[in-house]
Design a protein around this motif. Structure first.
Motif, PDB file in Angstrom:
ATOM      1  N   GLN A   7      18.670  47.709  30.225  1.00 21.99           N
ATOM      2  CA  GLN A   7      17.657  47.681  29.174  1.00 21.99           C
ATOM      3  C   GLN A   7      17.679  48.929  28.304  1.00 21.99           C
ATOM      4  O   GLN A   7      16.851  49.077  27.399  1.00 21.99           O
ATOM      5  CB  GLN A   7      16.268  47.518  29.807  1.00 21.99           C
ATOM      6  N   GLY A   8      18.611  49.844  28.592  1.00 20.30           N
ATOM      7  CA  GLY A   8      18.736  51.043  27.775  1.00 20.30           C
ATOM      8  C   GLY A   8      17.847  52.169  28.254  1.00 20.30           C
ATOM      9  O   GLY A   8      17.036  52.010  29.172  1.00 20.30           O
ATOM     10  N   SER A   9      17.993  53.326  27.591  1.00 26.86           N
ATOM     11  CA  SER A   9      17.267  54.532  28.002  1.00 26.86           C
ATOM     12  C   SER A   9      16.278  54.998  26.952  1.00 26.86           C
ATOM     13  O   SER A   9      15.887  56.161  26.927  1.00 26.86           O
ATOM     14  CB  SER A   9      18.267  55.657  28.311  1.00 26.86           C
ATOM     15  N   GLU A  10      15.873  54.100  26.084  1.00 28.64           N
ATOM     16  CA  GLU A  10      14.951  54.486  25.017  1.00 28.64           C
ATOM     17  C   GLU A  10      13.623  54.952  25.620  1.00 28.64           C
ATOM     18  O   GLU A  10      13.050  54.305  26.497  1.00 28.64           O
ATOM     19  CB  GLU A  10      14.712  53.301  24.076  1.00 28.64           C
ATOM     20  N   GLY A  11      13.148  56.098  25.155  1.00 31.02           N
ATOM     21  CA  GLY A  11      11.883  56.639  25.609  1.00 31.02           C
ATOM     22  C   GLY A  11      11.979  57.480  26.872  1.00 31.02           C
ATOM     23  O   GLY A  11      10.994  58.091  27.291  1.00 31.02           O
ATOM     24  N   VAL A  12      13.164  57.528  27.475  1.00 32.52           N
ATOM     25  CA  VAL A  12      13.342  58.334  28.688  1.00 32.52           C
ATOM     26  C   VAL A  12      13.740  59.743  28.280  1.00 32.52           C
ATOM     27  O   VAL A  12      14.705  59.944  27.533  1.00 32.52           O
ATOM     28  CB  VAL A  12      14.412  57.721  29.604  1.00 32.52           C
ATOM     29  N   GLN A  13      13.021  60.735  28.755  1.00 30.67           N
ATOM     30  CA  GLN A  13      13.288  62.118  28.396  1.00 30.67           C
ATOM     31  C   GLN A  13      14.490  62.678  29.168  1.00 30.67           C
ATOM     32  O   GLN A  13      14.599  62.477  30.387  1.00 30.67           O
ATOM     33  CB  GLN A  13      12.054  62.985  28.694  1.00 30.67           C
ATOM     34  N   PRO A  14      15.405  63.357  28.459  1.00 33.79           N
ATOM     35  CA  PRO A  14      16.553  63.975  29.142  1.00 33.79           C
ATOM     36  C   PRO A  14      16.137  64.922  30.264  1.00 33.79           C
ATOM     37  O   PRO A  14      16.817  65.010  31.286  1.00 33.79           O
ATOM     38  CB  PRO A  14      17.256  64.738  28.018  1.00 33.79           C
ATOM     39  N   ALA A  15      15.014  65.629  30.087  1.00 35.50           N
ATOM     40  CA  ALA A  15      14.551  66.551  31.121  1.00 35.50           C
ATOM     41  C   ALA A  15      14.189  65.793  32.402  1.00 35.50           C
ATOM     42  O   ALA A  15      14.406  66.292  33.523  1.00 35.50           O
ATOM     43  CB  ALA A  15      13.343  67.341  30.623  1.00 35.50           C
ATOM     44  N   ASP A  16      13.650  64.560  32.249  1.00 37.22           N
ATOM     45  CA  ASP A  16      13.309  63.756  33.422  1.00 37.22           C
ATOM     46  C   ASP A  16      14.573  63.305  34.150  1.00 37.22           C
ATOM     47  O   ASP A  16      14.610  63.251  35.387  1.00 37.22           O
ATOM     48  CB  ASP A  16      12.478  62.542  33.010  1.00 37.22           C
ATOM     49  N   ILE A  17      15.612  62.972  33.380  1.00 37.48           N
ATOM     50  CA  ILE A  17      16.885  62.563  33.992  1.00 37.48           C
ATOM     51  C   ILE A  17      17.484  63.724  34.768  1.00 37.48           C
ATOM     52  O   ILE A  17      17.944  63.570  35.902  1.00 37.48           O
ATOM     53  CB  ILE A  17      17.864  62.065  32.902  1.00 37.48           C
ATOM     54  N   LEU A  18      17.482  64.898  34.142  1.00 36.12           N
ATOM     55  CA  LEU A  18      18.028  66.086  34.803  1.00 36.12           C
ATOM     56  C   LEU A  18      17.243  66.409  36.071  1.00 36.12           C
ATOM     57  O   LEU A  18      17.830  66.755  37.105  1.00 36.12           O
ATOM     58  CB  LEU A  18      17.984  67.273  33.833  1.00 36.12           C
ATOM     59  N   ARG A  19      15.928  66.258  35.998  1.00 37.34           N
ATOM     60  CA  ARG A  19      15.098  66.545  37.167  1.00 37.34           C
ATOM     61  C   ARG A  19      15.400  65.566  38.307  1.00 37.34           C
ATOM     62  O   ARG A  19      15.452  65.950  39.480  1.00 37.34           O
ATOM     63  CB  ARG A  19      13.618  66.465  36.777  1.00 37.34           C
ATOM     64  N   ALA A  20      15.633  64.311  37.970  1.00 39.77           N
ATOM     65  CA  ALA A  20      15.962  63.306  38.984  1.00 39.77           C
ATOM     66  C   ALA A  20      17.296  63.633  39.651  1.00 39.77           C
ATOM     67  O   ALA A  20      17.451  63.504  40.871  1.00 39.77           O
ATOM     68  CB  ALA A  20      16.001  61.917  38.359  1.00 39.77           C
ATOM     69  N   ARG A  21      18.268  64.053  38.851  1.00 38.07           N
ATOM     70  CA  ARG A  21      19.580  64.392  39.415  1.00 38.07           C
ATOM     71  C   ARG A  21      19.488  65.615  40.322  1.00 38.07           C
ATOM     72  O   ARG A  21      20.152  65.673  41.367  1.00 38.07           O
ATOM     73  CB  ARG A  21      20.578  64.633  38.284  1.00 38.07           C
ATOM     74  N   LYS A  22      18.677  66.586  39.939  1.00 36.78           N
ATOM     75  CA  LYS A  22      18.495  67.761  40.794  1.00 36.78           C
ATOM     76  C   LYS A  22      17.797  67.392  42.101  1.00 36.78           C
ATOM     77  O   LYS A  22      18.070  67.977  43.154  1.00 36.78           O
ATOM     78  CB  LYS A  22      17.710  68.845  40.043  1.00 36.78           C
ATOM     79  N   THR A  23      16.892  66.417  42.036  1.00 37.81           N
ATOM     80  CA  THR A  23      16.226  65.958  43.254  1.00 37.81           C
ATOM     81  C   THR A  23      17.224  65.324  44.211  1.00 37.81           C
ATOM     82  O   THR A  23      17.180  65.564  45.428  1.00 37.81           O
ATOM     83  CB  THR A  23      15.113  64.945  42.916  1.00 37.81           C
ATOM     84  N   VAL A  24      18.142  64.528  43.672  1.00 37.90           N
ATOM     85  CA  VAL A  24      19.193  63.923  44.507  1.00 37.90           C
ATOM     86  C   VAL A  24      20.045  65.013  45.140  1.00 37.90           C
ATOM     87  O   VAL A  24      20.343  64.984  46.340  1.00 37.90           O
ATOM     88  CB  VAL A  24      20.071  62.966  43.682  1.00 37.90           C
ATOM     89  N   ALA A  25      20.441  66.002  44.338  1.00 40.82           N
ATOM     90  CA  ALA A  25      21.289  67.079  44.835  1.00 40.82           C
ATOM     91  C   ALA A  25      20.582  67.905  45.908  1.00 40.82           C
ATOM     92  O   ALA A  25      21.161  68.234  46.947  1.00 40.82           O
ATOM     93  CB  ALA A  25      21.737  67.978  43.683  1.00 40.82           C
ATOM     94  N   SER A  26      19.315  68.237  45.660  1.00 42.54           N
ATOM     95  CA  SER A  26      18.581  69.046  46.634  1.00 42.54           C
ATOM     96  C   SER A  26      18.353  68.274  47.930  1.00 42.54           C
ATOM     97  O   SER A  26      18.365  68.853  49.027  1.00 42.54           O
ATOM     98  CB  SER A  26      17.238  69.505  46.048  1.00 42.54           C
ATOM     99  N   THR A  27      18.167  66.958  47.819  1.00 38.21           N
ATOM    100  CA  THR A  27      18.030  66.129  49.022  1.00 38.21           C
ATOM    101  C   THR A  27      19.321  66.140  49.832  1.00 38.21           C
ATOM    102  O   THR A  27      19.298  66.229  51.062  1.00 38.21           O
ATOM    103  CB  THR A  27      17.657  64.686  48.645  1.00 38.21           C
ATOM    104  N   ALA A  28      20.459  66.060  49.134  1.00 43.87           N
ATOM    105  CA  ALA A  28      21.757  66.100  49.819  1.00 43.87           C
ATOM    106  C   ALA A  28      21.948  67.428  50.541  1.00 43.87           C
ATOM    107  O   ALA A  28      22.426  67.470  51.685  1.00 43.87           O
ATOM    108  CB  ALA A  28      22.883  65.871  48.823  1.00 43.87           C
ATOM    109  N   LEU A  29      21.570  68.523  49.895  1.00 40.13           N
ATOM    110  CA  LEU A  29      21.693  69.845  50.514  1.00 40.13           C
ATOM    111  C   LEU A  29      20.796  69.972  51.740  1.00 40.13           C
ATOM    112  O   LEU A  29      21.203  70.515  52.773  1.00 40.13           O
ATOM    113  CB  LEU A  29      21.350  70.929  49.494  1.00 40.13           C
ATOM    114  N   ARG A  30      19.567  69.470  51.629  1.00 36.38           N
ATOM    115  CA  ARG A  30      18.648  69.536  52.772  1.00 36.38           C
ATOM    116  C   ARG A  30      19.185  68.729  53.949  1.00 36.38           C
ATOM    117  O   ARG A  30      19.172  69.201  55.102  1.00 36.38           O
ATOM    118  CB  ARG A  30      17.272  69.002  52.367  1.00 36.38           C
TER     119      ARG A  30
END
Length: 335
Positions: free
Chosen positions: A296-319
């Protein structure tokens, strides 16, 4: 030739001491009382050659009585004798009723400090200790941490230690204090002197907050100034873009505990190989939901939110890697 049926208990004890060899036997003899030594000496004088099969039966009989506490040793002596292999003569002498051992006061509890070390490090230490001592140590550790230590041990050693944990009775306070002192001097002190992993982890936690281009720039600068342990630091680095390098087993473990909303957000705008590495690690139903949402596309999704989600995945992997629940690609490649 002496037969098993004619042997007295002092003669059996003398036979075991002879079979142990001079170094081990000499360490034990100092703990016998005078009348016990006299009985041993008299028994040994009358002792003749014992067949190997009879000697094995004597040892088996001793082991059975040792485990059940049937008159050979009381519970305190049993632990003391076992610890003889790993403790100094001075410490054993104090434990057996000689000069009192100076116990350091106001020391922090030893067990939480042990649990901050790598489970494999403690496993390597316990592998060289008597199984009864290892059982006593593991019984004082948190179950989750102790389980990781047990898994790091070889199967025969592991089984013997678990068996002794089940049979472990109350350990004398003096024996517990001596074991704790040994851990402080032989494990914690040595780790504090040699282990730089705390500093490496601290640096890695900072670097993990950078994006890929910033990270490579900083790592290049550190290499130019000759910073040590860069490889060890890199082994602790992980970003969302590293997911394809993970094993399938590690990816499944990682994404199994993450919400579909978080995964969807992290996947927005990613390249196909990265998206496929993630989607192939989740269930078919969840994958269809995420693919439908991404379509459905990424319209209205903030790049900062995407980056934050990716960092959450990475930090979970590290933990999870720190907890021993999965292996990061850098760890796998280093093996």
């Amino acid at each position: 030739m002496t037969t098993l049926a004619t042997l007295t208990r002092p003669q059996k004890a003398a036979a075991i001491l002879v079979a142990m060899g001079k170094p081990s036997a000499s360490r034990l003899l100092k703990f016998f009382k005078q009348d016990e030594l006299k009985a041993l000496i008299e028994g040994a004088r009358l002792l003749r050659t014992i067949p190997q099969a009879d000697l094995e039966r004597i040892v088996a009989e001793f082991e059975a009585e040792f485990t059940e506490g049937a008159g050979l040793l009381d519970s305190a002596d049993k632990m003391d004798t076992i610890l003889n292999e790993s403790l100094s003569p001075e410490e054993m002498n104090a434990l057996m009723g000689g000069a009192p051992l100076a116990i350091k006061d106001n020391l922090p509890p030893v067990w939480p400090q042990v649990e901050r070390l790598e489970a494999t490090q403690i496993g390597a230490f316990l592998a060289n200790e008597h199984p009864q001592t290892a059982a006593m140590i593991l019984s004082n550790l948190a179950p989750t941490y102790a389980a990781r230590v047990v898994l790091s041990l070889e199967k025969p050693v592991r089984s013997e230690i678990i068996k002794r944990m089940m049979e472990l009775a109350s350990v004398p306070e003096a024996a517990t204090k001596l074991v704790e002192d040994q851990i402080r001097s032989r494990v914690l002190t040595e780790s504090a002197q040699k282990d730089t992993s705390v500093g490496q982890t601290r640096v890695a936690s900072v670097l993990n907050e950078l994006d890929k281009s910033q990270l490579e720039e900083v790592m290049s600068d550190l290499r130019e100034v000759g910073m040590a342990d860069l490889d060890a630091i890199r082994a602790r680095l992980f970003s969302f873009e590293d997911v394809p390098a993970m094993s399938q087993k590690a990816r499944v473990a990682l994404f199994d505990g993450l919400s579909s909303e978080l995964i969807t957000l992290a996947l927005r705008g990613t390249a196909l190989p990265l998206a496929e590495a993630v989607l192939s690690s989740i269930g078919a139903r969840t994958r269809r939901m995420i693919e439908s949402e991404l379509g459905q596309g990424s319209e209205g999704v903030q790049p900062a939110d995407i980056l934050r989600a990716r960092k959450t995945v990475a930090s979970t992997a590290l933990r999870m890697a720190n907890e021993g629940l999965l292996e990061l690609p850098s760890t796998q490649n280093a093996a």
